[in-house]
Design a protein around this motif. Structure first.
Motif, PDB file in Angstrom:
ATOM      1  N   GLU A 143      10.938 -20.890  55.148  1.00  0.00           N
ATOM      2  CA  GLU A 143      11.099 -20.004  56.303  1.00  0.00           C
ATOM      3  C   GLU A 143      12.290 -20.423  57.151  1.00  0.00           C
ATOM      4  O   GLU A 143      13.030 -19.573  57.678  1.00  0.00           O
ATOM      5  CB  GLU A 143       9.814 -20.013  57.129  1.00  0.00           C
ATOM      6  CG  GLU A 143       8.631 -19.393  56.381  1.00  0.00           C
ATOM      7  CD  GLU A 143       7.309 -19.568  57.107  1.00  0.00           C
ATOM      8  OE1 GLU A 143       6.361 -18.817  56.805  1.00  0.00           O
ATOM      9  OE2 GLU A 143       7.216 -20.473  57.977  1.00  0.00           O
ATOM     10  N   LEU A 146      15.480 -19.247  55.377  1.00  0.00           N
ATOM     11  CA  LEU A 146      15.696 -17.813  55.549  1.00  0.00           C
ATOM     12  C   LEU A 146      16.151 -17.501  56.968  1.00  0.00           C
ATOM     13  O   LEU A 146      17.041 -16.655  57.181  1.00  0.00           O
ATOM     14  CB  LEU A 146      14.419 -17.044  55.223  1.00  0.00           C
ATOM     15  CG  LEU A 146      14.503 -15.520  55.332  1.00  0.00           C
ATOM     16  CD1 LEU A 146      15.616 -14.965  54.438  1.00  0.00           C
ATOM     17  CD2 LEU A 146      13.161 -14.878  54.984  1.00  0.00           C
ATOM     18  N   ARG A 150      19.600 -15.561  58.025  1.00  0.00           N
ATOM     19  CA  ARG A 150      19.583 -14.376  58.888  1.00  0.00           C
ATOM     20  C   ARG A 150      20.434 -14.578  60.136  1.00  0.00           C
ATOM     21  O   ARG A 150      21.129 -13.657  60.575  1.00  0.00           O
ATOM     22  CB  ARG A 150      18.138 -14.054  59.271  1.00  0.00           C
ATOM     23  CG  ARG A 150      17.328 -13.430  58.134  1.00  0.00           C
ATOM     24  CD  ARG A 150      15.863 -13.295  58.510  1.00  0.00           C
ATOM     25  NE  ARG A 150      15.121 -12.541  57.495  1.00  0.00           N
ATOM     26  CZ  ARG A 150      13.791 -12.477  57.440  1.00  0.00           C
ATOM     27  NH1 ARG A 150      13.055 -13.119  58.347  1.00  0.00           N
ATOM     28  NH2 ARG A 150      13.211 -11.777  56.486  1.00  0.00           N
ATOM     29  N   GLY A 155      21.032 -12.617  55.636  1.00  0.00           N
ATOM     30  CA  GLY A 155      19.625 -12.446  55.294  1.00  0.00           C
ATOM     31  C   GLY A 155      19.380 -11.459  54.176  1.00  0.00           C
ATOM     32  O   GLY A 155      18.384 -11.576  53.444  1.00  0.00           O
ATOM     33  N   ASP A 156      20.302 -10.500  53.998  1.00  0.00           N
ATOM     34  CA  ASP A 156      20.102  -9.495  52.952  1.00  0.00           C
ATOM     35  C   ASP A 156      20.277 -10.071  51.551  1.00  0.00           C
ATOM     36  O   ASP A 156      19.912  -9.429  50.565  1.00  0.00           O
ATOM     37  CB  ASP A 156      21.050  -8.312  53.156  1.00  0.00           C
ATOM     38  CG  ASP A 156      22.519  -8.717  53.159  1.00  0.00           C
ATOM     39  OD1 ASP A 156      22.806  -9.892  53.461  1.00  0.00           O
ATOM     40  OD2 ASP A 156      23.371  -7.855  52.874  1.00  0.00           O
ATOM     41  N   TYR A 158      18.652 -12.692  50.566  1.00  0.00           N
ATOM     42  CA  TYR A 158      17.474 -13.510  50.285  1.00  0.00           C
ATOM     43  C   TYR A 158      16.195 -12.784  50.670  1.00  0.00           C
ATOM     44  O   TYR A 158      16.178 -11.945  51.561  1.00  0.00           O
ATOM     45  CB  TYR A 158      17.551 -14.834  51.086  1.00  0.00           C
ATOM     46  CG  TYR A 158      18.790 -15.611  50.778  1.00  0.00           C
ATOM     47  CD1 TYR A 158      18.808 -16.579  49.780  1.00  0.00           C
ATOM     48  CD2 TYR A 158      19.982 -15.364  51.469  1.00  0.00           C
ATOM     49  CE1 TYR A 158      19.958 -17.283  49.472  1.00  0.00           C
ATOM     50  CE2 TYR A 158      21.141 -16.060  51.169  1.00  0.00           C
ATOM     51  CZ  TYR A 158      21.125 -17.012  50.164  1.00  0.00           C
ATOM     52  OH  TYR A 158      22.274 -17.687  49.867  1.00  0.00           O
ATOM     53  N   ARG A 159      15.093 -13.171  49.996  1.00  0.00           N
ATOM     54  CA  ARG A 159      13.786 -12.709  50.423  1.00  0.00           C
ATOM     55  C   ARG A 159      12.726 -13.718  50.005  1.00  0.00           C
ATOM     56  O   ARG A 159      12.861 -14.418  48.992  1.00  0.00           O
ATOM     57  CB  ARG A 159      13.466 -11.328  49.857  1.00  0.00           C
ATOM     58  CG  ARG A 159      13.378 -11.242  48.350  1.00  0.00           C
ATOM     59  CD  ARG A 159      13.267  -9.789  47.893  1.00  0.00           C
ATOM     60  NE  ARG A 159      13.153  -9.696  46.439  1.00  0.00           N
ATOM     61  CZ  ARG A 159      12.002  -9.661  45.784  1.00  0.00           C
ATOM     62  NH1 ARG A 159      10.841  -9.678  46.459  1.00  0.00           N
ATOM     63  NH2 ARG A 159      11.965  -9.576  44.467  1.00  0.00           N
ATOM     64  N   LEU A 160      11.685 -13.786  50.822  1.00  0.00           N
ATOM     65  CA  LEU A 160      10.536 -14.639  50.518  1.00  0.00           C
ATOM     66  C   LEU A 160       9.556 -13.864  49.648  1.00  0.00           C
ATOM     67  O   LEU A 160       9.269 -12.694  49.922  1.00  0.00           O
ATOM     68  CB  LEU A 160       9.846 -15.080  51.806  1.00  0.00           C
ATOM     69  CG  LEU A 160      10.438 -16.273  52.550  1.00  0.00           C
ATOM     70  CD1 LEU A 160       9.739 -16.447  53.892  1.00  0.00           C
ATOM     71  CD2 LEU A 160      10.315 -17.554  51.727  1.00  0.00           C
ATOM     72  N   ILE A 161       9.066 -14.504  48.597  1.00  0.00           N
ATOM     73  CA  ILE A 161       8.068 -13.863  47.752  1.00  0.00           C
ATOM     74  C   ILE A 161       6.821 -14.729  47.695  1.00  0.00           C
ATOM     75  O   ILE A 161       6.871 -15.947  47.897  1.00  0.00           O
ATOM     76  CB  ILE A 161       8.607 -13.600  46.327  1.00  0.00           C
ATOM     77  CG1 ILE A 161       8.935 -14.908  45.607  1.00  0.00           C
ATOM     78  CG2 ILE A 161       9.812 -12.683  46.371  1.00  0.00           C
ATOM     79  CD1 ILE A 161       9.321 -14.730  44.145  1.00  0.00           C
ATOM     80  N   ARG A 177       4.943 -20.139  47.175  1.00  0.00           N
ATOM     81  CA  ARG A 177       5.918 -19.172  47.685  1.00  0.00           C
ATOM     82  C   ARG A 177       7.309 -19.586  47.210  1.00  0.00           C
ATOM     83  O   ARG A 177       7.511 -20.722  46.748  1.00  0.00           O
ATOM     84  CB  ARG A 177       5.904 -19.097  49.218  1.00  0.00           C
ATOM     85  CG  ARG A 177       4.619 -18.571  49.821  1.00  0.00           C
ATOM     86  CD  ARG A 177       4.808 -18.113  51.258  1.00  0.00           C
ATOM     87  NE  ARG A 177       5.432 -16.790  51.311  1.00  0.00           N
ATOM     88  CZ  ARG A 177       5.763 -16.164  52.442  1.00  0.00           C
ATOM     89  NH1 ARG A 177       5.537 -16.752  53.614  1.00  0.00           N
ATOM     90  NH2 ARG A 177       6.307 -14.962  52.423  1.00  0.00           N
ATOM     91  N   LEU A 179      11.784 -18.698  47.951  1.00  0.00           N
ATOM     92  CA  LEU A 179      12.914 -17.968  48.515  1.00  0.00           C
ATOM     93  C   LEU A 179      13.840 -17.634  47.350  1.00  0.00           C
ATOM     94  O   LEU A 179      14.305 -18.531  46.637  1.00  0.00           O
ATOM     95  CB  LEU A 179      13.646 -18.833  49.545  1.00  0.00           C
ATOM     96  CG  LEU A 179      14.796 -18.173  50.300  1.00  0.00           C
ATOM     97  CD1 LEU A 179      14.298 -17.032  51.177  1.00  0.00           C
ATOM     98  CD2 LEU A 179      15.542 -19.209  51.142  1.00  0.00           C
ATOM     99  N   SER A 181      17.124 -15.313  45.513  1.00  0.00           N
ATOM    100  CA  SER A 181      18.427 -14.711  45.761  1.00  0.00           C
ATOM    101  C   SER A 181      19.043 -14.325  44.429  1.00  0.00           C
ATOM    102  O   SER A 181      18.756 -14.933  43.395  1.00  0.00           O
ATOM    103  CB  SER A 181      19.336 -15.715  46.486  1.00  0.00           C
ATOM    104  OG  SER A 181      20.684 -15.294  46.462  1.00  0.00           O
TER     105      SER A 181
END
Length: 463
Positions: A143, A146, A150, A155-156, A158-161, A177, A179, A181
């Protein structure tokens, strides 16, 4: 050395004749002299030749092209530097941090572009990156990563899954979890480095191998700087020092870099049944939130590479071939493979190797040129070199040719890291950091409690 294939799996499978090129035999004059036939030196020669094909370039290499970190790394061609964007922003401002980060994304794509254009079979595959939390204690670190991306406008990327989506991409024991890309790639670093060297040689760049550089001198009254070797001197108006960790063996630069070892183990080709369970079809590069650093990649022939730090620093910063293997660290890495992937508990390991990284005192890379002395250098990648060397080659080209470009305005340009402490203080500090980070990682894994961010070890790792 006589058997360069034994240095790493990458040189063994580079599909190239590793017979050393002729050594320097007497003095030589050039327009540009380069110490080191690794990726920094080769990329610099490549872009200088593209800018001015008439330049006479001589590269001097102690062993063979790709002998150092360029032929031993974990196959990551990824963005980012080891120093964080937040730290760069504190030193140079937010906008400089943004420009630096964008340059690292661009460097990944540039490696792939050149390989394709020049017909170099570098195994470039842009499958992305997965940073894994193996347990809830790792989630705050994801977190935090990320949040920093951001903050600086990335931030675009990357995303947390969550765990279920992660398992559909790669099944890792204990992973909850990640991160992810799409910005990273995997390469075959041996083929990339050797391919670049062959290309440059065909174009007239001279590469003198098995020729150690023992010293360098700035410009004299004749306007030429000098690389000093036991086999003669190479004199040129511009001399590029591109030896990364090995530069610490030169007296003038001894305290500018600490040689820090990164070690790797490699499995046999994994069975189809095991791959069906593990997944990893995208061949993303993979790491976890451990402070001590780990990194994984999947080879083209279905092996798992697992790398990490842990080999001890030695008093006085010596670099010796026997340090490339460290039994306790290599065995620990094998244990990680089995714990991450329980289905591989009986897997056989076919290769183990390692090599030194160049670590500046402030973790800050440097790409510099002083026209008054004729000395240029790019160094201090600390494990992020496959892409950053490409950036370094382009930056040095612009600096050497006197061009003002967006690259010459990056915060790494002409940065000067302060020297490491003299011994034995350097030894005590580096050894403490290695011990403390490893101990903290073990405590986090044992207790399931996230790091507080307040310990000395964490402040060291926060760079």
């Amino acid at each position: 050395m006589t058997d360069y294939r034994s240095v790493s799996y990458w040189l063994e499978t580079a599909a190239d004749d590793l017979t050393p090129r002729p050594a320097l035999d007497g003095g030589a004059d050039a327009d540009v002299a380069i110490l080191g036939a690794g990726l920094t030196g080769l990329w610099t020669a490549y872009y200088l030749r593209r800018a001015d094909p008439s330049l006479r370039i001589v590269i001097v290499e102690r062993e063979i092209a790709g002998f150092g970190a360029s032929g031993r790394n974990g196959a990551w061609c990824a963005p980012d530097l080891n120093i964080s964007m937040g730290r760069i922003a504190k030193l140079h401002g937010d906008e400089a941090a943004r420009r630096m980060q964008q340059a690292t994304y661009d460097a990944v794509d540039e490696v792939g572009r050149v390989a394709a254009v020049e017909g170099i079979d570098a195994g470039f595959h842009k499958g992305g990156e997965i940073l894994v939390a193996r347990g809830p204690q790792g989630v705050p670190a994801l977190e935090g990563e990320l949040e920093e991306y951001r903050r600086f406008g990335f931030g675009d990327h990357y995303r947390l899954i969550g765990g279920d989506e992660l398992k559909s991409r790669i099944w890792i024991a204990g992973a909850v979890r990640a991160l992810v890309s799409d910005a990273a790639a995997v390469v075959h670093p041996g083929r990339l480095t050797r391919g670049l060297a062959r290309l440059l040689e065909r174009e007239g760049v001279r590469i003198a191998e098995q020729t150690p550089v023992t010293d360098f001198r700035p410009k004299d009254a004749s306007g030429k700087a000098t690389l000093v070797t036991p086999r003669g001197e190479v004199r040129a108006p511009v001399t590029v020092l591109a030896g990364e960790a090995y530069l610490s063996e030169l007296k003038t630069l001894h305290r500018q870099l600490v040689p820090l070892w990164s070690l790797i183990v490699l499995t046999e080709p994994v069975s189809d049944a095991a791959w069906a369970e593990i997944g990893w079809r995208g061949r993303e590069v993979v790491a976890s939130t451990r402070l001590s650093i780990d990194y994984l990649s999947r080879t083209e022939d279905g092996r798992i590479l697992f790398g990490g730090r842990g080999a001890p620093y030695r008093l006085g910063s010596p670099i010796k071939p026997e340090y490339d293997l460290h039994g306790p660290t290599h065995e620990r890495l094998r244990g990680f493979v089995r714990s991450w992937f329980p289905s591989l508990r009986d897997v056989r390991f076919t290769h183990a190797w390692g090599g030194p990284l160049g670590m500046p005192r402030d973790w800050h890379p440097t790409m510099a040129f002083d026209p008054a002395t004729g000395i240029a250098t790019s160094r201090g990648y600390i494990g992020h070199g496959v892409s950053t060397t490409n950036l370094g080659g382009r930056v040095l080209t612009d600096l050497v040719l006197g061009r003002t470009t967006p690259l010459t305005e990056l915060p790494v340009v002409n940065h000067r890291s302060r020297d490491w402490e003299p011994e034995p203080f350097r030894f005590v500090g580096v050894r403490y950091a290695q011990w403390a980070l490893g101990r903290l990682d073990d405590k986090i894994a044992r207790t399931g409690v996230p790091p507080s961010g307040r310990s000395i070890a964490e402040r060291i790792a926060s760079h």
